[in-house]
Design an enzyme around this catalytic site. Structure first.
Site, mmCIF file in Angstrom:
data_model
loop_
_atom_site.group_PDB
_atom_site.id
_atom_site.type_symbol
_atom_site.label_atom_id
_atom_site.label_comp_id
_atom_site.label_asym_id
_atom_site.label_seq_id
_atom_site.Cartn_x
_atom_site.Cartn_y
_atom_site.Cartn_z
ATOM 1 N N LYS A 22 0.694 -1.341 -0.104
ATOM 2 C CA LYS A 22 0.123 0.025 -0.214
ATOM 3 C C LYS A 22 0.902 1.291 0.066
ATOM 4 O O LYS A 22 0.671 2.171 -0.710
ATOM 5 C CB LYS A 22 -0.809 -0.162 1.358
ATOM 6 C CG LYS A 22 -1.929 1.214 1.299
ATOM 7 C CD LYS A 22 -2.714 0.804 2.350
ATOM 8 C CE LYS A 22 -3.580 -0.354 2.137
ATOM 9 N NZ LYS A 22 -4.682 -0.726 3.219
ATOM 10 N N ARG A 91 -3.580 3.090 8.711
ATOM 11 C CA ARG A 91 -3.972 1.698 7.874
ATOM 12 C C ARG A 91 -2.827 0.827 7.926
ATOM 13 O O ARG A 91 -1.541 1.226 7.580
ATOM 14 C CB ARG A 91 -4.473 1.902 6.744
ATOM 15 C CG ARG A 91 -5.569 3.171 6.515
ATOM 16 C CD ARG A 91 -6.038 3.446 5.286
ATOM 17 N NE ARG A 91 -6.800 2.647 4.450
ATOM 18 C CZ ARG A 91 -7.067 2.645 3.177
ATOM 19 N NH1 ARG A 91 -6.536 3.545 2.575
ATOM 20 N NH2 ARG A 91 -7.909 1.717 2.588
ATOM 21 N N GLY A 100 -8.560 -7.110 4.343
ATOM 22 C CA GLY A 100 -9.380 -7.265 5.709
ATOM 23 C C GLY A 100 -8.715 -8.053 6.796
ATOM 24 O O GLY A 100 -9.281 -8.281 8.068
ATOM 25 N N MET A 102 -5.747 -7.455 8.604
ATOM 26 C CA MET A 102 -5.439 -6.395 9.751
ATOM 27 C C MET A 102 -5.930 -5.002 9.754
ATOM 28 O O MET A 102 -7.067 -5.034 9.099
ATOM 29 C CB MET A 102 -3.738 -6.155 9.262
ATOM 30 C CG MET A 102 -2.729 -7.559 9.504
ATOM 31 S SD MET A 102 -1.079 -7.394 8.928
ATOM 32 C CE MET A 102 -1.302 -6.633 7.262
ATOM 33 N N ARG A 335 -3.575 -0.810 -6.396
ATOM 34 C CA ARG A 335 -2.686 -2.173 -6.405
ATOM 35 C C ARG A 335 -3.064 -2.795 -7.651
ATOM 36 O O ARG A 335 -4.053 -2.522 -8.273
ATOM 37 C CB ARG A 335 -2.898 -3.033 -5.222
ATOM 38 C CG ARG A 335 -4.390 -3.340 -4.995
ATOM 39 C CD ARG A 335 -4.515 -4.003 -3.526
ATOM 40 N NE ARG A 335 -6.035 -4.269 -3.437
ATOM 41 C CZ ARG A 335 -6.560 -4.600 -2.250
ATOM 42 N NH1 ARG A 335 -5.781 -4.512 -1.288
ATOM 43 N NH2 ARG A 335 -7.829 -4.724 -2.204
ATOM 44 N N HIS A 451 -15.452 -7.534 1.019
ATOM 45 C CA HIS A 451 -14.778 -8.692 1.475
ATOM 46 C C HIS A 451 -14.995 -10.062 0.687
ATOM 47 O O HIS A 451 -14.014 -10.670 0.537
ATOM 48 C CB HIS A 451 -14.720 -8.878 3.080
ATOM 49 C CG HIS A 451 -13.947 -9.629 3.761
ATOM 50 N ND1 HIS A 451 -14.458 -11.114 4.060
ATOM 51 C CD2 HIS A 451 -12.786 -9.547 4.210
ATOM 52 C CE1 HIS A 451 -13.489 -11.690 4.513
ATOM 53 N NE2 HIS A 451 -12.455 -10.961 4.728
ATOM 54 N N SER A 789 14.794 -41.512 -12.396
ATOM 55 C CA SER A 789 13.581 -40.801 -12.116
ATOM 56 C C SER A 789 13.425 -40.416 -10.760
ATOM 57 O O SER A 789 13.614 -41.789 -9.752
ATOM 58 C CB SER A 789 12.477 -41.599 -12.699
ATOM 59 O OG SER A 789 11.215 -41.036 -12.516
ATOM 60 N N CYS A 857 8.997 -38.444 -11.109
ATOM 61 C CA CYS A 857 7.523 -38.926 -11.360
ATOM 62 C C CYS A 857 6.767 -39.068 -10.132
ATOM 63 O O CYS A 857 5.192 -39.706 -9.995
ATOM 64 C CB CYS A 857 7.758 -40.561 -12.006
ATOM 65 S SG CYS A 857 8.540 -41.633 -10.632
ATOM 66 N N TYR A 877 12.433 -33.733 -17.454
ATOM 67 C CA TYR A 877 11.022 -33.850 -17.520
ATOM 68 C C TYR A 877 10.511 -34.057 -16.187
ATOM 69 O O TYR A 877 11.130 -34.313 -15.351
ATOM 70 C CB TYR A 877 10.622 -34.985 -18.466
ATOM 71 C CG TYR A 877 11.088 -36.452 -17.816
ATOM 72 C CD1 TYR A 877 10.018 -37.113 -16.972
ATOM 73 C CD2 TYR A 877 12.265 -37.009 -18.128
ATOM 74 C CE1 TYR A 877 10.330 -38.269 -16.277
ATOM 75 C CE2 TYR A 877 12.326 -38.537 -17.571
ATOM 76 C CZ TYR A 877 11.482 -38.949 -16.801
ATOM 77 O OH TYR A 877 11.828 -40.083 -16.220
#
Length: 905
Positions: A22, A91, A100, A102, A335, A451, A789, A857, A877
């Protein structure tokens, strides 16, 4: 010397670590010349010092005084002044958005004297007393920790007495009475009067924001969002501007694009004669942002220009809070906005088409988790349904579940395995546990910026808000709408895209994006019934295609049958990374493998193996045919032995009952012999016992059966003109010598089959690395293995000493609660511990064999965060379930783009 406090004009958006999200964005808006009320940010360093020392550093108080005087000079008013008082908002603002979670305190600086000064200065007595009651109410709850219901009950009682519905309809005299009662509540609850010194209010509010970093709801939110506990929050202290100064004032939240659909346009909520908390709290239903144009065309035009400038500057969807004070626009926050999964894909490609970002940047803007959400089913358009209400679709999806009205009920129903719809008049941060437990969220009040909407979008939860026809009676645990009464436990279905609420169950079907993944873009376009869905399908196609072009990691699938393999191939799998052959011995074949394991003579065992061979050849032929031309890694049998045998307890009871009844004969003797055989090989911990390579070495011919079947399947498919590419994988290797023995046997069998059919057969033979010793001695094992693997499920189990069958319910909840773990290591790879073993295994293996092929895997192969680790570790992979193949493809591309992006900074 550390500087703890910075004016907005001193920072920029790149300082989120220090100023919080913020504060950094407020600083950026000041740099852009937008109308931002003056203020300053107390840094996250100050918060961390507070959390460490248990007190606000004394230097902070001094610096706040200096910066406060700067604010007073800029705005021309003074805190506590008897004529033109300055009021402040205090704030929170952490690095990562925690909506919401804090604390916020508005109108700081009001007291019994300055409320009269404010009334005179503003020329509005009602406004001044409304601001004062808001301060006491917010201060009491957030700073003094007084139950908010105490204040709400008083306010509701006065509205009832006055015969009005809304706060704004209370007169100044009503509000004076409310303030008097609020002050008495503070005295009764704390033993002290409400603080009358404005500067003391400021200092107490700052400390309350720091303290709120460790509230239960904030900790819960951080655990869910995997935000580090040691970041701390910044505090933003800012001159108040007032949206509750009559009908020419107001407050709102807007988005530069629709966060639900991604459409460009005018989206947001506006409340005349209100303060910002009224919008996000959802306690009053809002006007559409377009209504502002009719009420104040000048402010609307200025706001639209600011929105365009911010979106161009941030090159992304922006979420903006603003206030209009008697026609003057003030920007309070911006934001990069949260958005739904579908909106994320649409917005990313829209910004590419508008030449604001590149395709690589677009790929950074979407995630595998968002793609996964788009693959979930949606309501069948042809299904019968009973529509009982319509609200706003705040976060798309189709959710069906039992109604719950509070956290405890929602969590209890989820624990029972039920899907839950959490229903509230409006949600608040205290509802977070219930929202986490729910499949969907339904509120009677609020808009797309309430909210419930913001948090649901952040979680990827289906949500419908502002369904005004619903009368939600939390005390009676029922919803009334028209002639319908819905009680707790009854079933509701909600559509987070359309906002529709249906009574009872509604059938769901595959999403168009899943159709695109499985059948291609033309098939998906054919079932798309609106332009928005078509745009989404095309956006996903563009970004997934770009990810495929950019990724280095190949993506294979875990599949055990030809049907599974075909499904994986349809979704873009480039091979099979794991075929669990033990799954082929379940069901009817279990007794046959039981005969192999319990055979008393070589002849018995060989006869049992011979019976299994044709079925195994058919299994592998189907699998290899489905993956024709693609590598197919077949793991030799690897179950804990008890999975193939009757339960010892059941056998013991069966024999004991037979003996008690005096029974005899062949059946009883067979049961007794089977009991004794199973008892002789019974293990206390089968997962660390006779399984994998150990089973293959102990029981002659078991591995040989499978190796021969693979080779025979290769011969058959080649004769059919196909190109099978099997790879034989030996499980649970801990010593190179184990692999040497198995490889010698395998090569001998393959040579026999090759000679018998006059074909050259050369099959790669590798192993799983799923024991810490295998990773640590990988340089030796690589002398024999053609590939590695990593079986990260077992590697996690053996590294941590966790039994994955037990720990999830035994103690993981407490570990997560205490912060020992932030997520289950079976869900996302433990990069510090298990990941280090993976790196060691890769590096040591390639020391011996530079071109060694490596993959993973375990289910981690489909986890977005883990995929980024595997890319960085240099694997070739990943392999995952067929459903997660598209997710892995997208994240593998993102891993390359994000790595390149970091490298260029």
């Amino acid at each position: 010397m550390i500087q703890y406090v910075h004016m907005f004009s001193e920072g920029d958006r790149d300082q989120k670590d220090l100023l919080g999200g913020k504060g950094a964005n407020l600083a950026e808006m000041v740099k852009l010349g937008l109308p931002v009320p003056p203020g300053f940010t107390i840094t996250t360093e100050a918060c961390r010092a507070y959390l460490s020392e248990g007190r606000v550093p004394p230097e902070v108080r001094v610096e706040v005084t200096q910066r406060l005087r700067d604010v007073e000079d800029l705005i021309g008013r003074t805190l506590g002044d008897s004529e033109e008082p300055l009021l402040l908002s205090v704030r929170s603002g952490a690095k990562f958005s925690m909506p919401g979670m804090m604390e916020t305190v508005l109108n700081v600086g009001l007291n019994d004297d300055t409320v009269h000064s404010l009334a005179s200065f503003a020329g509005d007595e009602r406004f001044a007393w409304d601001s004062y009651r808001r301060l006491i109410q917010m201060f009491g709850k957030t700073v003094l920790d007084i139950d908010s219901e105490r204040f709400s009950d008083v306010l509701d009682a006065h509205k009832e007495e006055a015969g009005v519905q809304a706060d704004v309809d209370l007169t100044a005299d009503h509000l004076k009475a409310v303030v008097a009662e609020f002050k008495q509540i503070v005295l009764d609850e704390t033993g002290n009067p409400f603080p009358q010194t404005p500067r003391r209010q400021v200092d107490m509010a700052i400390e309350a924001v720091f303290r709120s970093w460790n509230t239960e709801r904030a900790q819960l939110y951080r655990r869910r969002e995997r935000i580090a506990d040691d970041l701390g929050t910044a505090v933003n202290v800012q001159a108040m501007v007032f949206g509750n100064l009559g009908e020419t004032s107001g407050t709102g939240v807007c988005f530069t694009r629709d966060p639900s659909s991604g459409h460009s346009g005018v989206y947001g909520d506006y409340l005349p004669n209100a303060q910002g908390e009224d919008v996000v709290a959802g306690i009053r239903n809002t006007l559409a942002l377009t209504d502002l144009e009719e009420r104040d065309a000048g402010a609307y035009k200025e706001l639209r220009a600011a929105m365009r400038r911010l979106e161009t500057h941030y090159r992304d969807l922006c979420d903006i809070e603003f206030t209009i004070e008697r026609g003057k626009l003030w920007m309070l926050q911006t934001r990069v906005g949260k958005r739904t999964a579908g909106a994320a894909f649409r917005i990313a490609t829209q910004l590419v088409d508008e030449a604001l970002i590149t395709m690589d940047e677009a790929l950074e803007r979407v995630t595998g988790e968002q793609l996964s959400q788009l693959l979930f089913p949606q309501f069948d358009r042809e299904a019968e349904r009973t529509l009982i209400a319509t609200g706003m679709g705040a976060s798309p999806g189709a959710a069906v579940g039992a109604v719950a009205f509070d956290n405890a009920s929602a969590e209890a129903k989820q624990a029972e395995g039920s899907s839950v719809i959490l229903v509230r008049r409006e949600t608040s941060p205290e509802d977070l546990p219930g929202m986490i437990a729910a499949a969907g969220i339904l509120t009677a009040r609020g808009g797309k910026t309430s909210h419930a909407a913001v948090v649901a979008r952040g979680m990827g939860k289906c949500a419908v808000v502002g369904a005004e026809d619903l009368v939600v009676d939390v005390a009676s645990k029922e919803i009334r709408v028209g002639e319908h009464v819905v009680r707790e436990g009854d079933t509701l279905a909600i559509d987070g895209k359309t906002g529709e609420v249906f009574l009872g169950d509604v059938h769901v079907v595959d999403s168009p994006v899943m159709t695109y993944i499985s059948e291609g873009i033309e098939a998906a376009r054919a079932i798309s019934d609106d332009e928005e869905t078509t745009e989404l399908i095309e956006a996903v196609d563009r970004l997934l295609t770009h990810a495929d072009a950019r990724r280095r990691l190949k993506v294979r699938a875990n599949a055990d049958t030809g049907e599974d393999a075909q499904r994986a191939r349809d979704r873009g799998a480039e091979g099979i990374g794991l075929c669990r052959t033990e799954h082929q011995f379940l069901g009817e074949r279990r007794q046959q493998i039981e005969r192999v394991v319990l055979a008393e003579t070589d002849e018995e065992r060989e006869a049992a193996l011979a019976e299994l061979l044709p079925a195994q050849v058919e299994d592998f032929a189907q699998l290899l045919a489905a993956m024709d031309g693609l590598p197919t890694t077949i793991r030799l049998i690897d179950p804990p032995l008890h999975e193939f045998l009757p339960d010892l307890t059941d056998l013991t009871v069966e024999v004991a009952l037979a003996e008690e009844r005096g029974e005899s004969g062949a059946e009883v003797e067979r049961a007794r012999a089977l009991r004794d055989a199973v008892r002789s090989i019974h293990e206390s911990n089968p997962m660390l016992g006779l399984r994998g390579v150990r089973l293959g070495l102990k029981i002659p011919g078991l591995f040989g059966l499978q190796i021969r079947a693979i080779a025979e399947a290769v011969v058959r498919l080649r004769e059919e003109g196909k190109d099978p590419q099997p790879e034989i994988m030996v499980p649970l290797i801990g010593s190179n010598r184990e692999l040497v023995i198995v490889r010698a046997q395998a090569e001998e069998i393959i040579a026999e089959v090759a000679e018998a059919h006059n074909q050259a057969i050369d099959l790669p033979i590798g192993c799983m690395i799923e024991l810490p010793r295998a990773a640590l001695t990988a340089n030796r094992i690589a002398q024999t293995a053609d590939f590695f693997s990593f079986g990260t499920n077992d590697l996690t189990q053996t590294t941590w000493g966790f039994s994955r069958d037990d720990v999830e319910t035994a103690f993981f909840p407490k570990y997560l609660e205490n912060g020992v773990l932030t997520i289950s290591p079976f869900e996302t790879l433990d990069a510090l511990g298990v990941g280090e073993l993976v790196r060691i295994g890769v590096d040591k293996g390639r020391e011996t064999q530079p071109g060694l092929k490596t993959g993973v895997c375990g289910e981690h192969g489909g986890d977005p965060e883990s995929i980024h680790f595997f890319n960085d570790a240099g694997l070739d992979y990943v392999s995952c379930s067929p459903f997660r193949v598209p997710v892995a493809r997208l994240e593998a591309g993102r891993a390359v783009v994000l790595t390149d992006d970091v490298g260029t900074r």
